[in-house]
Design an enzyme around this catalytic site. Structure first.
Site, PDB file in Angstrom:
ATOM      1  CB  SER A 183       8.655  11.305 -27.166  1.00  0.00           C
ATOM      2  OG  SER A 183       8.037  10.846 -28.340  1.00  0.00           O
TER       3      SER A 183
HETATM    4  N1  SAH Z   1       4.934  13.562 -30.394  1.00  0.00           N
HETATM    5  C1  SAH Z   1       3.937  12.830 -29.680  1.00  0.00           C
HETATM    6  C2  SAH Z   1       4.108  11.353 -29.938  1.00  0.00           C
HETATM    7  C3  SAH Z   1       2.845  10.627 -29.887  1.00  0.00           C
HETATM    8  S1  SAH Z   1       2.976   8.914 -30.266  1.00  0.00           S
HETATM    9  C4  SAH Z   1       4.023  13.112 -28.201  1.00  0.00           C
HETATM   10  O1  SAH Z   1       5.147  13.285 -27.693  1.00  0.00           O
HETATM   11  O2  SAH Z   1       2.996  13.127 -27.537  1.00  0.00           O
HETATM   12  C5  SAH Z   1       2.806   8.905 -32.028  1.00  0.00           C
HETATM   13  C6  SAH Z   1       1.516   9.413 -32.564  1.00  0.00           C
HETATM   14  O3  SAH Z   1       1.513   9.159 -33.974  1.00  0.00           O
HETATM   15  C7  SAH Z   1       0.265   8.737 -32.017  1.00  0.00           C
HETATM   16  O4  SAH Z   1      -0.579   9.711 -31.457  1.00  0.00           O
HETATM   17  C8  SAH Z   1      -0.381   8.074 -33.260  1.00  0.00           C
HETATM   18  O5  SAH Z   1      -1.782   8.111 -33.236  1.00  0.00           O
HETATM   19  C9  SAH Z   1       0.186   8.942 -34.369  1.00  0.00           C
HETATM   20  N2  SAH Z   1       0.178   8.312 -35.703  1.00  0.00           N
HETATM   21  C10 SAH Z   1       0.448   7.034 -36.059  1.00  0.00           C
HETATM   22  N3  SAH Z   1       0.354   6.879 -37.392  1.00  0.00           N
HETATM   23  C11 SAH Z   1       0.002   8.090 -37.902  1.00  0.00           C
HETATM   24  C12 SAH Z   1      -0.243   8.594 -39.218  1.00  0.00           C
HETATM   25  N4  SAH Z   1      -0.172   7.824 -40.303  1.00  0.00           N
HETATM   26  N5  SAH Z   1      -0.572   9.893 -39.350  1.00  0.00           N
HETATM   27  C13 SAH Z   1      -0.659  10.704 -38.285  1.00  0.00           C
HETATM   28  N6  SAH Z   1      -0.436  10.297 -37.018  1.00  0.00           N
HETATM   29  C14 SAH Z   1      -0.105   9.014 -36.821  1.00  0.00           C
END
Ligand code: SAH
Length: 217
Positions: free
Chosen positions: A65
């Site tokens: 993000s």
């Molecule tokens: N906070 C992170 C955001 C990553 S993007 C950062 O700043 O790096 C969102 C993430 O949510 C992705 O890695 C994706 O794989 C994960 N995601 C999507 N659906 C999910 C679920 N049901 N349970 C756990 N993670 C999930």
């Protein structure tokens, strides 16, 4: 190639220009984001852009993000030093690292194993000891350690997953993007006398939350 000092300057600049001027006020949070080496949570090719004002790809079609969004969501959680927080969507682990410096215990769930493992390695390398990582469907929460004082979901969902509401403590706060697969509203919910009171903070764009209580795919 930038060195450690260059990154420090870029980071301080990020805090001043992207966070403070947009209204982030929590002193502790500003201090923490001024210290955490965000560039280590992205690939080597992306490092020079790590402190820029936008999200970046982290592999597997996912993104880290934008710094401001991390700050805004963390500030909305109003975490205290003795509190417990659950994060859904570990991704790069950067948001997790920010949480680990603002709460007592951090529980984080990531669906994609390779991302979870990479993030976990970085937590070890940087010496963060209050983070527990699980690979699984975070739309079901992590009931074993519930209830949580704060829950942060960093992927967009069509609705607030019911298990997350259940796993939130009384007076607990949840921050979650709710809406369609390509754009959402950032929602802040607070559990008051057993009921979740919500308000809309702003528009946002997150990758989809894929799981039983999120999107199918
Ligand atoms: N906070 C992170 C955001 C990553 S993007 C950062 O700043 O790096 C969102 C993430 O949510 C992705 O890695 C994706 O794989 C994960 N995601 C999507 N659906 C999910 C679920 N049901 N349970 C756990 N993670 C999930």
């Amino acid at each position: 190639m930038f060195n450690k000092e260059d990154y420090k300057i870029l980071r301080e600049n990020m805090v001043e220009v992207q966070l403070k001027t947009r209204g982030i006020k929590d002193e502790k949070l500003l201090e923490v984001m001024g210290q955490i080496p965000r560039h280590l949570f992205v690939s080597e090719q992306q490092r020079s852009c790590a402190y820029e004002d936008f999200p970046l790809p982290i592999g597997e079609g996912q993104t880290i993000s934008q710094p401001y969004m991390v700050a805004l969501m963390t500030e909305l959680l109003r975490l205290k030093e003795h509190e417990k927080v659950l994060e859904i969507g570990t991704g790069s682990g950067y948001q997790t690292a920010v949480l680990s410096k603002t709460a007592k215990e951090v529980y984080t769930v990531e669906k994609i194993e390779s991302l979870a493992l990479k993030a976990e390695e970085m937590f070890k390398e940087l010496g963060y000891q209050n983070i527990k990582v699980k690979v699984g469907d975070g739309s079901e929460g992590w009931s074993e350690y519930a209830p949580y004082n704060g829950i942060i979901v960093t992927a967009g969902s069509p609705k607030i997953p019911e298990p997350l509401i259940k796993q939130l403590s009384e007076n607990g706060r949840i921050v979650i993007p709710i809406g369609g697969p390509f754009s959402q509203d950032l929602i802040l919910g607070e559990k008051i006398k057993g009921e979740l009171i919500t308000k809309t903070i702003c528009g946002c764009t997150f990758v989809p939350l894929i799981g039983k209580h999120g999107w199918d795919k």
